[in-house]
Structure formats: C-alpha cells, structure tokens
Design a protein around this motif. Structure first.
Motif, PDB file in Angstrom:
ATOM      1  N   ASP A 183       0.568   2.781  -4.518  1.00 45.39           N
ATOM      2  CA  ASP A 183       1.920   2.640  -4.228  1.00 45.39           C
ATOM      3  C   ASP A 183       2.726   3.955  -4.029  1.00 45.39           C
ATOM      4  OD1 ASP A 183       2.255   0.195  -5.655  1.00 45.39           O
ATOM      5  OD2 ASP A 183       2.056   1.071  -7.632  1.00 45.39           O
ATOM      6  N   TYR A 184       2.256   5.095  -4.583  1.00 46.36           N
ATOM      7  CA  TYR A 184       2.649   6.325  -3.835  1.00 46.36           C
ATOM      8  C   TYR A 184       2.411   6.516  -2.827  1.00 46.36           C
ATOM      9  CZ  TYR A 184       4.415   8.313  -8.569  1.00 46.36           C
ATOM     10  OH  TYR A 184       5.118   8.649  -9.657  1.00 46.36           O
ATOM     11  N   ARG A 185       1.078   6.279  -2.176  1.00 48.79           N
ATOM     12  CA  ARG A 185       0.933   6.285  -0.813  1.00 48.79           C
ATOM     13  C   ARG A 185       1.877   5.723   0.173  1.00 48.79           C
ATOM     14  NH1 ARG A 185      -4.639   6.918  -2.305  1.00 48.79           N
ATOM     15  NH2 ARG A 185      -5.040   4.647  -2.138  1.00 48.79           N
ATOM     16  N   GLY A 186       2.220   4.562  -0.218  1.00 44.34           N
ATOM     17  CA  GLY A 186       3.279   3.658   0.530  1.00 44.34           C
ATOM     18  C   GLY A 186       4.442   4.247   0.896  1.00 44.34           C
ATOM     19  N   ILE A 187       4.975   5.074  -0.416  1.00 43.54           N
ATOM     20  CA  ILE A 187       6.304   5.841  -0.029  1.00 43.54           C
ATOM     21  C   ILE A 187       6.197   7.120   0.449  1.00 43.54           C
ATOM     22  CG2 ILE A 187       7.627   4.498  -2.215  1.00 43.54           C
ATOM     23  CD1 ILE A 187       7.382   7.213  -3.546  1.00 43.54           C
ATOM     24  N   ALA A 188       5.199   7.525   0.396  1.00 49.30           N
ATOM     25  CA  ALA A 188       4.749   9.206   0.741  1.00 49.30           C
ATOM     26  C   ALA A 188       4.913   8.716   2.416  1.00 49.30           C
ATOM     27  CB  ALA A 188       3.392   9.646   0.440  1.00 49.30           C
ATOM     28  N   GLU A 189       4.429   7.922   3.057  1.00 50.45           N
ATOM     29  CA  GLU A 189       4.478   7.857   4.387  1.00 50.45           C
ATOM     30  C   GLU A 189       5.902   7.967   4.804  1.00 50.45           C
ATOM     31  OE1 GLU A 189       2.389   4.300   6.643  1.00 50.45           O
ATOM     32  OE2 GLU A 189       1.042   5.217   5.257  1.00 50.45           O
ATOM     33  N   ILE A 190       6.865   7.031   4.367  1.00 49.06           N
ATOM     34  CA  ILE A 190       8.279   6.956   4.639  1.00 49.06           C
ATOM     35  C   ILE A 190       8.840   8.341   4.417  1.00 49.06           C
ATOM     36  CG2 ILE A 190      10.328   5.858   3.921  1.00 49.06           C
ATOM     37  CD1 ILE A 190       8.801   3.291   3.189  1.00 49.06           C
ATOM     38  N   ILE A 191       8.526   8.886   3.153  1.00 41.99           N
ATOM     39  CA  ILE A 191       9.133  10.312   3.119  1.00 41.99           C
ATOM     40  C   ILE A 191       8.794  11.077   3.948  1.00 41.99           C
ATOM     41  CG2 ILE A 191       9.031  12.046   1.250  1.00 41.99           C
ATOM     42  CD1 ILE A 191       8.877   9.824  -0.865  1.00 41.99           C
ATOM     43  N   CYS A 192       7.446  11.249   4.321  1.00 41.08           N
ATOM     44  CA  CYS A 192       7.151  12.179   5.338  1.00 41.08           C
ATOM     45  C   CYS A 192       7.665  11.849   6.654  1.00 41.08           C
ATOM     46  CB  CYS A 192       5.564  12.250   5.506  1.00 41.08           C
ATOM     47  SG  CYS A 192       4.678  12.795   4.008  1.00 41.08           S
ATOM     48  N   ASP A 193       7.615  10.665   7.089  1.00 41.20           N
ATOM     49  CA  ASP A 193       8.157  10.296   8.680  1.00 41.20           C
ATOM     50  C   ASP A 193       9.650  10.551   8.486  1.00 41.20           C
ATOM     51  OD1 ASP A 193       5.608   9.245   9.140  1.00 41.20           O
ATOM     52  OD2 ASP A 193       5.985   7.249   8.891  1.00 41.20           O
ATOM     53  N   HIS A 194      10.239  10.311   7.657  1.00 38.10           N
ATOM     54  CA  HIS A 194      11.806  10.886   7.622  1.00 38.10           C
ATOM     55  C   HIS A 194      12.302  12.165   7.284  1.00 38.10           C
ATOM     56  CE1 HIS A 194      11.322   6.155   7.877  1.00 38.10           C
ATOM     57  NE2 HIS A 194      12.748   6.493   8.491  1.00 38.10           N
ATOM     58  N   ASP A 195      11.230  12.824   6.964  1.00 37.63           N
ATOM     59  CA  ASP A 195      11.324  14.320   6.881  1.00 37.63           C
ATOM     60  C   ASP A 195      12.336  14.479   5.349  1.00 37.63           C
ATOM     61  OD1 ASP A 195      10.966  16.778   7.042  1.00 37.63           O
ATOM     62  OD2 ASP A 195      12.531  17.274   8.416  1.00 37.63           O
TER      63      ASP A 195
END
Ligand SMILES: Cc1ncc(COP(=O)(O)O)c(C=O)c1O
Lengths: 385, 163
Positions: A183-195
């Motif tokens: 679950d954390y991996r899923g949101i990590a991607e978005i958080i990183c992509d959107h800085d």
C-alpha cells in the motif's frame, strides 16, 4: 475593546466533543469508549528511569535535539523494528509529544496557500495545524470498502499544482486501518512523481495485530521526502509524559529544529530519561499490552458484528470504527442518544472528517468486562430504534 | 503450537474459568476449535492442570510459608533427581527447584503456622542423609504471588474522552 483573537484562531473549529464531555461529567455509570489512550500504567522500568533521573538532579534542559542517549536508542529501535536508519546526531528531534512533532512538521513545510492533503478521516489536530500556518487542508477520503487505506486513486484525485505535502497516520486513529508495504509503495510513487512531502504519523505502529508492522519510510523513494513521527504515548502507555520524536533528512530536520528550539526549547527531561528506560527495558510490557489489545479487539469486533453494527476488522491502533448508517440517525445523533439513554460514550466519526460520517469511533482500550457491557448496552439501544 | 495456541495459554493462565464463548471471542476461533486446541495441549501435558489462586489469610485460615534453601550431596548415577523426587513427595513442599549458587535446592514450604514449618524442616528435611545444610527464610508478608498483586492499589485516572 477590540477583538484580540486573530482571524486565524477564530477560523479553527471548536472541539467536536465538548458537548459530550459536559454530558458525561454528570453521569457516574458511564462506560467510555471515547478514550484515546492506553488503560495501562507506564511500564515500571520506564517510571524508575524517570524517577532516578530526578533523584540524581537531572532537572535541567537537555540539548534542543534531545538527550543523546535517547536519540541513540530511538535510532536503534527504528533500525531493529523497521530496518530504517536515522542518524541520531542530525536526523532526529525529541519533541514534547507527537502533538508538538506534528505542529512543527506542518509549520516547517507550509507556506500560505499551500495545499496539504490529509488522509480522511484523520486525527483531529492535522487540519487546525495546517490552518494555523495559513495552509489549506485538503481531505483525501479513505473508505470502508478499502479498509480505510489511503489509495493511490483517491490521492491522485485531490492533487493540484498547489499540493505541497500529504499527512497520513497508519495504523489510523480513528479507523484502525493499516497500510501494508505494498500500500505504501502505491502512494510513494505518486508522492515522488508530484514532488510532494509526506508527514507520516506512525504513533500506533506497535499496535499492529495481523501481519507486519510497517513504516512509510520503508517504501522506495520516501525516506528522502518524509517527516516521520513516532513516540511513546501509545506503545509504552506514556501519554502524560509528553515525549515523542520526529525524524527526517538533515535539511528538513534542521529546519524543524529551528522551530522546536524557539517554541519548546527541549522536551521534558525526566520524560526523556523515562523514554530511554522504555526503549531499553520495556519490550515485555509493551508486548503484553499489545497482546491484550489484540484479544480485546477480537472480542469487541465480534460483539459489534454480532449485534449488527458492521465493522471492518481494524488491524491496528485500539479503535473499532463501525458503521451505523442503517439506523437512520446521524453519527452525532446516534452518539448523543447512546450516551444519554444508555450511558455509553463514543466519538462520532464525523468529528474526524467527512469520511468518518456514519461511523463511531469506539476505543477498546478498556477492560474486557466493560467492553462486553458496552456491547450489551449498544444492542439495547439499537433494538430500541 | 502456533500464535493462537500461545494466546490460549496466556488466557487460561490468567483465568482458566472463563466461558468458552469468551475464550473463542478473544482468540477469534470457534468454540469447537478452542476445545480441540485446549485438549490437544492437555494431552501433550503443556497444560498441567487448573487451579484457583487463593488468599488463605483472607480466608481466615492460618498460613505460614518459608523458602528453605538446601545444600545437598548428589548421588552417584542419579545426581540430584532421586533426592529431589523424595523431597517433592511431601505435600508441605509446594515448589522445589534446583538452583545455582551457594545452595542446591530452593523449596517452598507451607503450613498453618511457623511451628508447622520449623517442625517439618527440622524433623523431615534436615535429617535426610543427603542434606548437608538448610537455611530457612520465613515469609512475613506477601505482596505479590504468581503475578497477582495482593494489596489494594489505586488505579490511575483517565479522561473519559480524549482524541
Ligand atoms: C494519531 C495521533 N497522533 C498523535 C497523537 C498525539 O500523541 P502525543 O501524546 O505523543 O502528543 C495522538 C493521540 O491521541 C494520535 O492519536
């Protein structure tokens, strides 16, 4: 006279349970499922460490960052429990409760107009904290169908060019929801992509009952952009000691420290010594308490489901979050009548944000006997509806 | 033995008289599963028995207890076992342990009064040929037994509502 209270302060909504508090004061046979703290006393080893420090005259300020011995223990603990590394010298601040850590974390990152995404329902201090920095709290709904996880889709939907940071808290108060590594991996991607930056309040991690205890920081890419908050209030039943910690990469940590040193100077010294004692010697106490809470959770959730209050299995913290939607009352009405007519105190879910509406937060950090009696009373109430 | 068995043991050790339905709820098992698991652990002698924890003093029954440390000469071929088994037969001996340090055995002796205990130690234990020395420590007051606090303790207070 002028109104001296700032507009900012005026804008913060008052506590959602003030009224309940007044009602409950008048009753003497209330069973309260409204408590947000353990019913255990602080492990005696921790108390002894605190008492000994006072006896030895350790009653001065500590360094702003906190006692070196405590930072070393925290660093060791995080390494052992989560496999994550924070340098005790410059990536950590000991704070006066997670409450202070949250406050300074939010202030560290928020400029006026910044949108701060908050996983909803949430602990009550996040949104006012953001407002005090003239930030804009943006709530990201977490749903019962998803066991109240923060999903990538829900997060994506609320991101705008003004988004600056995300605040989440798993295991969650009020829902008991948890996030797996996946679950954390899923949101990590978005958080990183959107800085974006993540403020992760992990104060309930030790209270994880089924499956692995997780930290957001374990997800790839998040360590560099997370302010991690954890503490002693829940895991070591130390709410009254007011001690917790914040970990972040050096630059962020230095910035947070700047605020901390002006507003707090240092966390209570005696409490920091007690916390060292807790980390060194209270594993058994902690495990004992967590096992007990797991059993109470089983008992209580079964009881709720048996009497027809649908409840997802809360996998962490010490709250059940049943839905009462089918009874035709709002959560506030339900909670108020339950208290007045049957003397059971719960917190209406909407107090924690719009996604909590139609639910009740029920703390099971009370004795098994009281939990059983609470279920009986709730049943008496629902059958009277 | 898995995590649920471990939970069951913990529950039973704390209070073995709890309703089956309660035990099932606490462990998230069915009642039949609880019964199967418990009887398997009884068969394996992991569970040795069930008993009540009693404050005899409160019951008005005279009670006295002592820890008696014993120096023992072990026997060829048997070591400490045979003498331990002899001592363990006495109903006055409620626990018997081989210990490290100056003494060899530590036994717990109970009786109705101090005379009972001293008589038992001097007439039954001390004269045994393998016993070289006894050291009797009388219990004057008990504050905690088997993990249970025996004095009244005030609980801390919590707010009825907190976030
Ligand atoms: C999610 C969450 N964060 C932070 C806190 C505050 O913790 P502390 O006592 O460390 O200030 C609480 C307390 O209820 C909480 O539930």
């Amino acid at each position: 006279m002028r109104d001296f209270i700032s507009a900012r302060t005026h804008n913060i909504p008052p506590s959602g349970i003030r009224r309940f508090f007044d009602i409950v004061q008048e009753m003497d046979d209330v069973i309260s499922l409204g408590v947000g703290e353990p019913d255990y006393a602080t492990p005696w080893v921790a108390c002894e460490a605190g008492i000994a420090s006072v006896e030895q005259g350790q009653t001065s300020y500590t360094s702003n960052r906190g006692l070196p011995a405590l930072r070393t223990e925290v660093s060791r603990y995080l390494g052992k429990r989560f496999g994550i590394q924070y340098h005790p010298e410059d990536e950590m601040v000991i704070t006066t409760g997670a409450s202070e850590a949250l406050d300074i974390a939010i202030r560290t990152v928020t400029d006026p107009g910044d949108e701060i995404l908050i996983a909803d329902p949430s602990y009550v201090s996040y949104s006012p904290g953001v407002m005090l920095s003239d930030g804009v709290p943006v709530r990201v709904p977490c749903r019962m169908e998803d066991e109240f996880r923060l999903t990538p889709d829900a997060l994506m939907e609320k991101i705008t060019p003004k988004s600056k940071a995300v605040i989440c808290n798993f295991p969650n108060n009020p829902t008991g929801g948890v996030m797996s590594r996946e679950d954390y991996r899923g949101i990590a991607e978005i958080i990183c992509d959107h800085d974006l930056l993540l403020i992760s309040d992990e104060i309930y991690t030790e209270m994880t009952y089924d499956g692995e205890m997780t930290s957001a920081v374990q997800a790839e890419g998040l360590r560099e952009r997370t302010i991690l908050i954890n503490g002693f209030s829940k895991a070591y039943a130390m709410t009254g000691w007011r001690v917790a910690y914040l970990c972040a990469p050096k630059e962020l940590c230095d910035a947070a420290l700047k605020i901390h040193q002006y507003v707090m100077l240092s966390a209570p010294t005696m409490s920091q010594y007690a916390a060292v004692g807790a980390l060194k010697n209270a594993d058994l106490d902690r495990e004992e308490m967590v096992t007990e809470y797991q059993m109470r959770r089983n008992l209580f959730v079964r009881g709720l489901n048996r009497i027809g209050l649908t409840c997802h299995l809360p996998r962490g913290a010490f709250y059940a979050f049943p839905s009462i939607k089918e009874f035709g009352l709002s959560d506030v009405e339900f909670a108020e009548r339950l208290l007045i007519e049957h003397h059971v105190a719960v917190v209406p879910g909407s107090v924690f944000g719009p996604s909590g509406a139609g639910h009740l937060r029920c703390s099971y950090a009370i004795s098994r006997e009281d939990l059983r009696e609470a279920v009986r009373r709730i049943e008496a109430f629902t059958t009277s509806l | 033995m898995d995590a649920k068995d471990w939970l069951l043991l913990r529950i039973l050790e704390e209070d073995s008289t709890q309703e089956l339905s309660e035990v099932a709820d606490l462990t998230d098992l069915t009642e039949a599963e609880v019964e199967d698991r418990v009887s398997a652990m009884e068969d394996d002698r992991i569970i040795r028995g069930y008993c009540a924890s009693i404050d005899w003093e409160k019951a008005g029954e005279g009670v006295a207890a002592a820890t008696v440390n014993l120096k023992v000469t072990p026997e060829r071929d048997f070591g400490y076992d045979r003498i331990a088994e002899r001592i363990a037969r006495f109903p006055q001996v409620s626990s018997l342990r081989l210990i490290s340090g100056e003494y060899d055995f530590e036994i717990r002796v109970t009786g109705r009064n101090i005379q009972d205990i001293t008589r038992f130690v001097s007439e039954q234990i001390a004269p045994m040929e393998q016993i070289r020395e006894t050291g009797t420590i009388l219990v004057m007051k008990s504050y905690k037994e088997n993990g249970r606090i025996l004095y009244d303790r005030k609980e801390g207070e919590r707010l009825l509502f907190s976030f």
